[in-house]
Design a protein around this motif. Structure first.
Motif, PDB file in Angstrom:
ATOM      1  N   PRO A 194       0.828  -1.211   0.000  1.00 20.63           N
ATOM      2  CA  PRO A 194       0.000   0.000   0.000  1.00 20.63           C
ATOM      3  C   PRO A 194       0.859   1.256   0.000  1.00 20.63           C
ATOM      4  O   PRO A 194       2.004   1.254   0.466  1.00 20.63           O
ATOM      5  N   GLY A 195       0.317   2.324  -0.532  1.00 18.41           N
ATOM      6  CA  GLY A 195       1.041   3.590  -0.544  1.00 18.41           C
ATOM      7  C   GLY A 195       0.732   4.395  -1.790  1.00 18.41           C
ATOM      8  O   GLY A 195      -0.212   4.102  -2.537  1.00 18.41           O
ATOM      9  N   LEU A 196       1.548   5.416  -2.013  1.00 23.66           N
ATOM     10  CA  LEU A 196       1.367   6.302  -3.158  1.00 23.66           C
ATOM     11  C   LEU A 196       1.883   5.657  -4.436  1.00 23.66           C
ATOM     12  O   LEU A 196       2.908   4.976  -4.433  1.00 23.66           O
ATOM     13  N   GLN A 197       1.159   5.901  -5.522  1.00 20.58           N
ATOM     14  CA  GLN A 197       1.574   5.451  -6.846  1.00 20.58           C
ATOM     15  C   GLN A 197       1.562   6.645  -7.784  1.00 20.58           C
ATOM     16  O   GLN A 197       0.556   7.347  -7.902  1.00 20.58           O
ATOM     17  N   ALA A 198       2.708   6.893  -8.432  1.00 22.15           N
ATOM     18  CA  ALA A 198       2.806   8.032  -9.353  1.00 22.15           C
ATOM     19  C   ALA A 198       2.169   7.676 -10.692  1.00 22.15           C
ATOM     20  O   ALA A 198       2.369   6.580 -11.229  1.00 22.15           O
ATOM     21  N   PRO A 211      -1.200   4.446 -18.713  1.00 19.88           N
ATOM     22  CA  PRO A 211      -2.487   4.842 -18.130  1.00 19.88           C
ATOM     23  C   PRO A 211      -2.716   4.181 -16.769  1.00 19.88           C
ATOM     24  O   PRO A 211      -2.551   2.968 -16.620  1.00 19.88           O
ATOM     25  N   MET A 212      -3.081   4.982 -15.774  1.00 16.78           N
ATOM     26  CA  MET A 212      -3.291   4.487 -14.421  1.00 16.78           C
ATOM     27  C   MET A 212      -4.739   4.009 -14.279  1.00 16.78           C
ATOM     28  O   MET A 212      -5.616   4.709 -13.792  1.00 16.78           O
ATOM     29  N   GLU A 250      -4.158  -1.521 -13.216  1.00 11.92           N
ATOM     30  CA  GLU A 250      -2.742  -1.157 -13.210  1.00 11.92           C
ATOM     31  C   GLU A 250      -2.301  -0.734 -11.812  1.00 11.92           C
ATOM     32  O   GLU A 250      -1.219  -1.107 -11.348  1.00 11.92           O
ATOM     33  N   ALA A 251      -3.131   0.050 -11.126  1.00  9.75           N
ATOM     34  CA  ALA A 251      -2.787   0.507  -9.780  1.00  9.75           C
ATOM     35  C   ALA A 251      -2.681  -0.657  -8.808  1.00  9.75           C
ATOM     36  O   ALA A 251      -1.762  -0.715  -7.977  1.00  9.75           O
ATOM     37  N   PRO A 255     -12.733  -4.246 -16.081  1.00  6.46           N
ATOM     38  CA  PRO A 255     -12.269  -3.343 -15.015  1.00  6.46           C
ATOM     39  C   PRO A 255     -11.066  -2.519 -15.441  1.00  6.46           C
ATOM     40  O   PRO A 255     -10.779  -1.484 -14.828  1.00  6.46           O
ATOM     41  N   GLY A 256     -10.361  -2.955 -16.479  1.00  8.80           N
ATOM     42  CA  GLY A 256      -9.226  -2.192 -16.968  1.00  8.80           C
ATOM     43  C   GLY A 256      -9.606  -0.870 -17.605  1.00  8.80           C
ATOM     44  O   GLY A 256      -8.730  -0.050 -17.897  1.00  8.80           O
TER      45      GLY A 256
END
Length: 362
Positions: free
Chosen positions: A177-181, A186-187, A191-192, A231-232
């Motif tokens: 878990p945490g921040l994803q740039a 494409p986010m 992908e996240a 879902p993508g």
């Protein structure tokens, strides 16, 4: 007379006593018999509640990345190394492309042009260049137009070297878990989750919450797949918070006259009444009353009580079709004979034991 009153009371079924916050008695909730019609109505109600407008999240064809404040740009004007300034030279760009640059295997800050708090970069001859909201191609075209006044046919390479302006936060039952740039890839939601290491075995795929500003969306991955929705295509936006709930947060409690009363974890948001009874060993053959299987459900509006008579034809099929919800309480009442034995034991402690002992004497 006292004994007759107790026995009459225990044969009337499960009794519910409701009280308000001040302790005053309230009318008990009505008992709804589980029938095919009720199951169909519950499924329609669940479908209506689960239908959330996710169209604003769906982006089948994501747009290219746009430059934001805090991003670091690598800019090379070929044949003009004097314009690199504090940025990237042609030699550095070639070395980075080949993976042999001085900073390719280190954590040292990469040279480049940082987009300031007003969305601009400062470049020789071009001055303050507003690049926020532009794609790499648009920023390159703008810079080329500015430098064409001083350089004949400028050949420029411009790319985002460090993505620092847009982020999303992933929390809950994921490995990292945490921040994803957000970068040029494409986010999407999928992908996240993959960047966060994937879902843990304890993750509930039916309860993924996405918060965007004041809006909150509940996403059921399995339900989307069953409906043929990819879902993508769910595109995340900067500042989104994604939380994957744990399956332990969605439990059903089974008590009463079953073989093993316990709390059950739902299977990705799904658990039927039949499955709940089966996982607890079924109704106790010694004390359970198959006519009185109750499901107590607390809703925001009121408390609802459902009853299933397992002796009726088709009751097993109805139990398999009756979907439980998180925090439901399944209760199996005791049979009249079991209640009679228990009340008799309370009225005459040791009476049954003494009677059995006398009967077993030779």
């Amino acid at each position: 007379m006292a004994t007759a009153f107790v026995l009459a009371g225990c044969t009337t079924g499960l009794q519910f006593h409701a009280q308000d916050s001040k302790g005053n008695a309230e009318p008990a909730p009505p008992t709804e018999m589980i029938t095919e019609e009720l199951i169909a109505a519950e499924k329609r109600s669940s479908a209506q509640q689960g239908e959330q407008n996710l169209s604003r999240l769906m982006v089948p064809h994501p747009p290219p990345y746009t430059i934001g404040r805090g991003d670091v740009l690598a800019i090379v004007v070929w044949d003009h190394p004097e314009l690199a300034g504090g940025g990237v030279t042609a030699a550095t760009a070639a070395a980075d492309a080949a993976g042999t640059g001085a900073n390719s295997n280190s954590n040292a800050p990469q040279p480049g042009f940082v987009v300031d708090h007003q969305g601009r970069i400062q470049f020789p001859f071009a001055g303050l260049l507003p690049v926020e909201g532009l794609t790499e191609d648009a920023a390159r075209a703008l810079l080329t137009q500015k430098l064409a006044r001083y350089i004949a046919n400028p050949n420029i390479t411009l790319r985002v070297q460090a993505y620092r302006s847009k982020r999303v936060y992933i929390d809950g039952e994921v490995k990292q878990p945490g921040l994803q740039a957000i970068n040029d890839i494409p986010m999407t939601l999928v992908e996240a989750l993959n960047r966060a290491g994937g879902l843990l075995p304890t993750a509930d795929q039916s309860r993924i919450a996405l918060e965007r500003g004041d809006a909150r969306y509940s996403i059921n991955l399995r339900d989307l797949v069953q409906k043929g929705i990819n879902p993508g295509n769910i595109m995340l936006a900067p500042g989104d918070v994604v939380r994957v709930h744990s399956r332990d947060e969605s439990k059903v409690f089974v008590s009463g006259e079953v073989v093993q009363p316990k709390a059950l974890t739902m299977h990705n948001g799904r658990l039927t009444l039949n499955e709940a009874l089966g996982e607890t060993g079924g109704i106790s053959p010694l004390s359970g009353d198959a006519r009185q299987i109750y499901v107590v459900r607390k809703t925001p509006e009121r408390t609802r009580v459902f009853q299933l008579d397992a002796r009726l034809t088709g009751s097993l099929a109805m139990a398999e079709s009756f979907e439980l919800r998180p925090k439901d309480v399944v209760y199996v009442a005791a049979s009249p004979l079991a209640n009679w034995n228990r009340h008799l034991s309370l009225l005459f402690p040791g009476a049954l034991t003494s009677a059995v002992s006398v009967t077993n004497r030779p």
